[in-house]
Write a protein that holds these residues in place. Structure first.
Motif, PDB file in Angstrom:
ATOM      1  N   UNK A  49       0.991  -1.212   0.089  1.00 28.29           N
ATOM      2  CA  UNK A  49      -0.044   0.059  -0.086  1.00 28.29           C
ATOM      3  C   UNK A  49       0.884   1.273   0.081  1.00 28.29           C
ATOM      4  N   UNK A  50       2.131   1.228   0.600  1.00 31.97           N
ATOM      5  CA  UNK A  50       3.007   2.597   0.803  1.00 31.97           C
ATOM      6  C   UNK A  50       4.078   2.395  -0.008  1.00 31.97           C
ATOM      7  N   UNK A  51       4.547   1.351  -0.513  1.00 32.63           N
ATOM      8  CA  UNK A  51       5.665   1.171  -1.297  1.00 32.63           C
ATOM      9  C   UNK A  51       7.166   1.622  -0.833  1.00 32.63           C
ATOM     10  N   UNK A  52       7.344   1.614   0.537  1.00 31.38           N
ATOM     11  CA  UNK A  52       8.395   1.909   1.177  1.00 31.38           C
ATOM     12  C   UNK A  52       8.626   0.859   2.213  1.00 31.38           C
ATOM     13  N   UNK A  53       9.780   0.255   2.343  1.00 33.16           N
ATOM     14  CA  UNK A  53       9.892  -0.815   3.557  1.00 33.16           C
ATOM     15  C   UNK A  53       9.915  -0.296   4.964  1.00 33.16           C
ATOM     16  N   UNK A  54      10.806   0.906   4.974  1.00 29.35           N
ATOM     17  CA  UNK A  54      10.839   1.744   6.218  1.00 29.35           C
ATOM     18  C   UNK A  54       9.546   2.005   6.809  1.00 29.35           C
ATOM     19  N   UNK A  55       8.683   2.643   6.061  1.00 29.96           N
ATOM     20  CA  UNK A  55       7.382   3.070   6.166  1.00 29.96           C
ATOM     21  C   UNK A  55       6.670   1.868   6.637  1.00 29.96           C
ATOM     22  N   UNK A  56       6.703   0.751   5.946  1.00 31.72           N
ATOM     23  CA  UNK A  56       5.878  -0.308   6.128  1.00 31.72           C
ATOM     24  C   UNK A  56       6.214  -0.949   7.626  1.00 31.72           C
ATOM     25  N   UNK A  57       7.349  -0.972   7.931  1.00 28.58           N
ATOM     26  CA  UNK A  57       7.813  -1.427   9.101  1.00 28.58           C
ATOM     27  C   UNK A  57       7.285  -0.298  10.631  1.00 28.58           C
ATOM     28  N   UNK A  58       7.548   0.648   9.947  1.00 29.07           N
ATOM     29  CA  UNK A  58       6.859   1.889  11.117  1.00 29.07           C
ATOM     30  C   UNK A  58       5.416   1.601  11.228  1.00 29.07           C
ATOM     31  N   UNK A  59       4.652   1.423  10.047  1.00 30.11           N
ATOM     32  CA  UNK A  59       3.253   1.283   9.986  1.00 30.11           C
ATOM     33  C   UNK A  59       2.875   0.081  10.860  1.00 30.11           C
ATOM     34  N   UNK A  60       3.439  -1.019  10.718  1.00 32.24           N
ATOM     35  CA  UNK A  60       3.433  -2.351  11.471  1.00 32.24           C
ATOM     36  C   UNK A  60       3.469  -2.126  12.777  1.00 32.24           C
ATOM     37  N   UNK A  61       4.248  -1.226  13.288  1.00 30.57           N
ATOM     38  CA  UNK A  61       4.394  -1.101  14.950  1.00 30.57           C
ATOM     39  C   UNK A  61       3.230  -0.297  15.211  1.00 30.57           C
TER      40      UNK A  61
END
Length: 201
Positions: A49-61
């Motif tokens: 959905x976001x296209x960015x691994x760092x953002x995805x990891x942050x969002x998962x938290x």
């Protein structure tokens, strides 16, 4: 208009119900088990959905913080997985709106999905030309998906990549099954049109 069927506690797997109750009681090992079972799914959805691994990891938290803050409200209205999908979609939607206000482009990384899950199955031996054509098609699909409204893109990802049912998608998006079907129809039409125009260009 048909809404997603509301489940009840009797529909929830006994082990899952026990896990929810242990998490609601603040049991750390239960919370760790829940994260272990669902983290990969949440991160992969966030990446799509976001296209960015760092953002995805942050969002998962953020998603799991929200899960543990609200798990005492879970009453088996869906499977636990689908309930977590709904939280993840809502958190991603909020972040997407923030990005849009900040004029930041968002991308759907189908190349990441292919890298994670492998190329599409084929009975023919892959050649360099065929592999290049597949990567080129993936790039065009990614660009076309980027142009879809967030809810249409989310519906396509949940259906075509994650394999959710219409009812699960409706619950995740907080809408009706008919709305999901119409969004999927419009999304597929838009994708076909853009890819056809790309071929004609």
């Amino acid at each position: 208009m048909k809404h997603a069927r509301v489940a009840s506690w009797s529909d929830v797997d006994g082990r899952e119900a026990a896990l929810v109750q242990r998490c609601a009681a603040g049991e750390e090992t239960a919370c760790a088990d829940l994260v272990g079972e669902h983290q990969r799914m949440v991160v992969q959805l966030a990446m799509n959905l976001l296209g960015d691994r760092d953002e995805a990891l942050d969002l998962s938290q953020e998603v799991f913080l929200r899960v543990f803050r609200t798990i005492h409200r879970f009453r088996g209205q869906s499977s636990l997985r689908t309930w977590i999908y709904r939280i993840a979609v809502n958190q991603a939607r909020n972040r997407h709106r923030f990005w849009r206000r900040r004029h930041r482009a968002d991308q759907v990384p189908l190349d990441v999905h292919i890298a994670t899950h492998g190329e599409f199955p084929s009975s023919r031996q892959e050649t360099p030309d065929r592999m290049f054509a597949q990567k080129e098609l993936a790039a065009k699909l990614q660009l076309a998906l980027d142009h879809l409204p967030f809810d249409q893109r989310t519906a396509i990802i949940l259906r075509e990549i994650d394999g959710l049912s219409y009812e699960e998608i409706a619950f995740s998006l907080g809408g009706a099954v008919g709305t999901v079907k119409s969004r999927l129809t419009r999304a597929r039409q838009a994708l076909r049109l853009e890819l056809r125009e790309e071929r004609l260009a």
